[in-house]
Design a protein around this motif. Structure first.
Motif, PDB file in Angstrom:
ATOM      1  N   GLY A  71       0.763  -1.246   0.000  1.00 47.54           N
ATOM      2  CA  GLY A  71       0.000   0.000   0.000  1.00 47.54           C
ATOM      3  C   GLY A  71       0.788   1.286   0.000  1.00 47.54           C
ATOM      4  N   ASN A  72       2.109   1.221  -0.048  1.00 51.59           N
ATOM      5  CA  ASN A  72       2.909   2.457  -0.107  1.00 51.59           C
ATOM      6  C   ASN A  72       2.590   3.188  -1.414  1.00 51.59           C
ATOM      7  N   PRO A  73       2.158   4.449  -1.346  1.00 49.91           N
ATOM      8  CA  PRO A  73       1.740   5.165  -2.561  1.00 49.91           C
ATOM      9  C   PRO A  73       2.933   5.734  -3.331  1.00 49.91           C
ATOM     10  N   SER A  74       3.805   4.849  -3.779  1.00 55.15           N
ATOM     11  CA  SER A  74       5.034   5.240  -4.474  1.00 55.15           C
ATOM     12  C   SER A  74       5.264   4.316  -5.657  1.00 55.15           C
ATOM     13  N   LYS A  75       6.219   4.708  -6.521  1.00 57.68           N
ATOM     14  CA  LYS A  75       6.614   3.878  -7.647  1.00 57.68           C
ATOM     15  C   LYS A  75       8.147   3.888  -7.754  1.00 57.68           C
ATOM     16  N   ILE A  76       8.671   2.814  -8.322  1.00 57.48           N
ATOM     17  CA  ILE A  76      10.097   2.763  -8.673  1.00 57.48           C
ATOM     18  C   ILE A  76      10.258   3.464 -10.010  1.00 57.48           C
ATOM     19  N   ILE A  77      11.232   4.366 -10.107  1.00 55.78           N
ATOM     20  CA  ILE A  77      11.418   5.084 -11.377  1.00 55.78           C
ATOM     21  C   ILE A  77      12.744   4.724 -12.066  1.00 55.78           C
ATOM     22  N   GLN A  78      13.663   4.102 -11.315  1.00 52.14           N
ATOM     23  CA  GLN A  78      14.960   3.802 -11.925  1.00 52.14           C
ATOM     24  C   GLN A  78      15.742   2.852 -11.025  1.00 52.14           C
ATOM     25  N   PHE A 188      19.880  -1.426  -5.301  1.00 54.17           N
ATOM     26  CA  PHE A 188      19.217  -0.163  -4.963  1.00 54.17           C
ATOM     27  C   PHE A 188      18.440   0.395  -6.143  1.00 54.17           C
ATOM     28  N   VAL A 189      17.243   0.894  -5.850  1.00 54.98           N
ATOM     29  CA  VAL A 189      16.434   1.608  -6.840  1.00 54.98           C
ATOM     30  C   VAL A 189      16.080   2.989  -6.290  1.00 54.98           C
ATOM     31  N   ILE A 190      15.600   3.838  -7.175  1.00 53.35           N
ATOM     32  CA  ILE A 190      15.074   5.146  -6.759  1.00 53.35           C
ATOM     33  C   ILE A 190      13.551   5.052  -6.810  1.00 53.35           C
ATOM     34  N   ALA A 191      12.924   5.318  -5.663  1.00 50.70           N
ATOM     35  CA  ALA A 191      11.459   5.275  -5.568  1.00 50.70           C
ATOM     36  C   ALA A 191      10.946   6.670  -5.214  1.00 50.70           C
ATOM     37  N   VAL A 192       9.780   7.002  -5.735  1.00 45.48           N
ATOM     38  CA  VAL A 192       9.223   8.351  -5.578  1.00 45.48           C
ATOM     39  C   VAL A 192       7.739   8.260  -5.246  1.00 45.48           C
ATOM     40  N   ARG A 193       7.293   9.135  -4.372  1.00 44.97           N
ATOM     41  CA  ARG A 193       5.873   9.184  -4.031  1.00 44.97           C
ATOM     42  C   ARG A 193       5.046   9.550  -5.265  1.00 44.97           C
ATOM     43  N   ASN A 194       3.903   8.891  -5.428  1.00 43.23           N
ATOM     44  CA  ASN A 194       3.060   9.122  -6.612  1.00 43.23           C
ATOM     45  C   ASN A 194       2.662  10.587  -6.761  1.00 43.23           C
ATOM     46  N   GLU A 195       2.363  11.209  -5.644  1.00 36.39           N
ATOM     47  CA  GLU A 195       1.943  12.622  -5.668  1.00 36.39           C
ATOM     48  C   GLU A 195       3.041  13.512  -6.252  1.00 36.39           C
ATOM     49  N   PHE A 196       4.281  13.210  -5.894  1.00 38.73           N
ATOM     50  CA  PHE A 196       5.416  13.996  -6.398  1.00 38.73           C
ATOM     51  C   PHE A 196       5.606  13.756  -7.899  1.00 38.73           C
ATOM     52  N   ILE A 207      16.506  16.175 -11.522  1.00 39.26           N
ATOM     53  CA  ILE A 207      17.279  15.501 -10.467  1.00 39.26           C
ATOM     54  C   ILE A 207      17.939  14.238 -11.020  1.00 39.26           C
ATOM     55  N   LEU A 208      17.177  13.453 -11.786  1.00 40.52           N
ATOM     56  CA  LEU A 208      17.726  12.218 -12.373  1.00 40.52           C
ATOM     57  C   LEU A 208      18.841  12.520 -13.360  1.00 40.52           C
ATOM     58  N   ASP A 209      18.662  13.537 -14.169  1.00 42.33           N
ATOM     59  CA  ASP A 209      19.711  13.915 -15.133  1.00 42.33           C
ATOM     60  C   ASP A 209      21.018  14.229 -14.413  1.00 42.33           C
ATOM     61  N   GLN A 250      21.599   3.827 -14.898  1.00 43.79           N
ATOM     62  CA  GLN A 250      20.820   5.013 -15.250  1.00 43.79           C
ATOM     63  C   GLN A 250      19.529   4.595 -15.972  1.00 43.79           C
ATOM     64  N   GLU A 251      19.184   3.309 -15.844  1.00 42.16           N
ATOM     65  CA  GLU A 251      18.071   2.735 -16.595  1.00 42.16           C
ATOM     66  C   GLU A 251      16.892   2.387 -15.683  1.00 42.16           C
ATOM     67  N   VAL A 252      15.733   2.243 -16.296  1.00 41.97           N
ATOM     68  CA  VAL A 252      14.546   1.755 -15.589  1.00 41.97           C
ATOM     69  C   VAL A 252      14.718   0.255 -15.347  1.00 41.97           C
ATOM     70  N   ILE A 253      14.347  -0.221 -14.190  1.00 41.67           N
ATOM     71  CA  ILE A 253      14.450  -1.646 -13.887  1.00 41.67           C
ATOM     72  C   ILE A 253      13.514  -2.419 -14.825  1.00 41.67           C
ATOM     73  N   ASP A 254      13.985  -3.551 -15.359  1.00 36.14           N
ATOM     74  CA  ASP A 254      13.209  -4.243 -16.396  1.00 36.14           C
ATOM     75  C   ASP A 254      12.147  -5.170 -15.798  1.00 36.14           C
ATOM     76  N   GLU A 255      11.216  -5.549 -16.654  1.00 35.61           N
ATOM     77  CA  GLU A 255      10.050  -6.328 -16.207  1.00 35.61           C
ATOM     78  C   GLU A 255      10.459  -7.707 -15.678  1.00 35.61           C
ATOM     79  N   LYS A 256      11.455  -8.330 -16.321  1.00 35.85           N
ATOM     80  CA  LYS A 256      11.889  -9.666 -15.900  1.00 35.85           C
ATOM     81  C   LYS A 256      12.442  -9.641 -14.473  1.00 35.85           C
ATOM     82  N   THR A 257      13.224  -8.614 -14.157  1.00 35.12           N
ATOM     83  CA  THR A 257      13.788  -8.492 -12.809  1.00 35.12           C
ATOM     84  C   THR A 257      12.683  -8.317 -11.774  1.00 35.12           C
TER      85      THR A 257
END
Length: 284
Positions: A71-78, A188-196, A207-209, A250-257
């Motif tokens: 239920g954490n309202p966040s997503k992995i972005i990279q 390690f991944v970078i995760a961000v709140r959905n609202e942000f 920031i990612l750049d 510097q990539e998005v984590i892939d679906e297989k992983t």
């Protein structure tokens, strides 16, 4: 200037963030990025993301996947570090335990339930064919300082933490390391709140750049091994070994992983169900 709060462990993996902050690169781009150290690790960061205390976390892959499913309202972005984390398995120096078989059924010190130290205890148990119901017991010790006290006071019996972070404690006789357990996925991944993500996507891209430019050439920074050794109280040869084993991404984590992580967590009864890739990942 927009204020953005980011959290991570105060370890060598995150030095690139410190260097870009020190250089004022986010301020030059109109972003007041504020770094927060989380000594309690992934469990503490999951809580901070949920509460809005931080907008972004540099966090263990398995921990944030588990918490988004919960239920954490966040997503992995990279992905941030694409190589596995090598978890050292430690006991107190004067402990009677000498091998992994000796600690079967004893008490693992964990920072908190849902943390990396908690989840990796299951991975270690599975790797060694332990009974997951009978052979795993836990004592919550909050952080590395708590583990030092807990193991030496006999409150817990063993403790799993990143091998190179704890190496100075092995060198000075606080801990003995009786084994290693690499994570079976990028650490390690970078995760961000959905609202942000919804409201400040352009700031997030900026920031990612900035961080990705630095991590791309991180190993080429002059005397980076000496900088890390001095800042994190590490032996130079340990830092050089760690650098040789560590690759940033510097990539998005892939679906297989993502599938592999969820399959493993489901088998271990750590998550109640799997989620779709699109429910866990956002491509910025």
């Amino acid at each position: 200037m927009k204020k953005v709060n980011i959290g991570g462990v105060p370890e060598h993996f995150n030095l690139a963030w410190y260097l870009t902050l020190k250089n004022g690169e986010y301020k030059d781009a109109g972003i007041n990025l504020r770094w927060h150290d989380y000594y309690g690790g992934t469990g503490a960061m999951c809580k901070a993301l949920r509460s809005g205390e931080i907008d972004i976390a540099v966090i263990l892959t398995e921990g944030i996947i588990k918490d988004i499913i919960a239920g954490n309202p966040s997503k992995i972005i990279q992905t941030f570090v694409k190589t596995p984390l090598i978890w050292g398995i430690h006991v107190a120096t004067n402990s009677k335990f000498e091998s992994l078989e000796d600690i079967r059924g004893t008490r693992a010190a964990i920072s908190r339930y849902g943390s990396g130290s908690h989840l990796m205890a299951y991975i270690n148990a599975k790797n060694n064919n332990w009974d997951l119901n009978k052979d795993l017991k836990f004592e919550v010790i909050k952080n590395l300082d708590g583990a030092v006290k807990g193991l030496n006071d006999g409150v817990a019996d063993y403790f799993m933490w990143e091998k190179f972070t704890t190496k100075p404690l092995v060198d000075n006789g606080t801990f003995r390391r009786i084994g290693n357990c690499p994570s079976p996925w990028p650490c390690f991944v970078i995760a961000v709140r959905n609202e942000f993500i919804e409201n400040q996507k352009e700031d997030l891209k900026t920031i990612l750049d900035i961080i990705n430019i630095t991590t791309t050439d991180f190993k080429s920074i002059p005397s980076i091994d000496k900088t890390i050794a001095n800042r994190y109280d590490q032996k130079l040869e340990d830092v050089q070994e760690w650098l040789s084993l560590t690759e940033w991404s510097q990539e998005v984590i892939d679906e297989k992983t993502i599938e592999n992580v969820q399959d493993e967590l489901l088998k271990l009864d750590i998550i109640p169900k799997k989620m779709e890739y699109s429910e866990l990942i956002t491509i910025i």
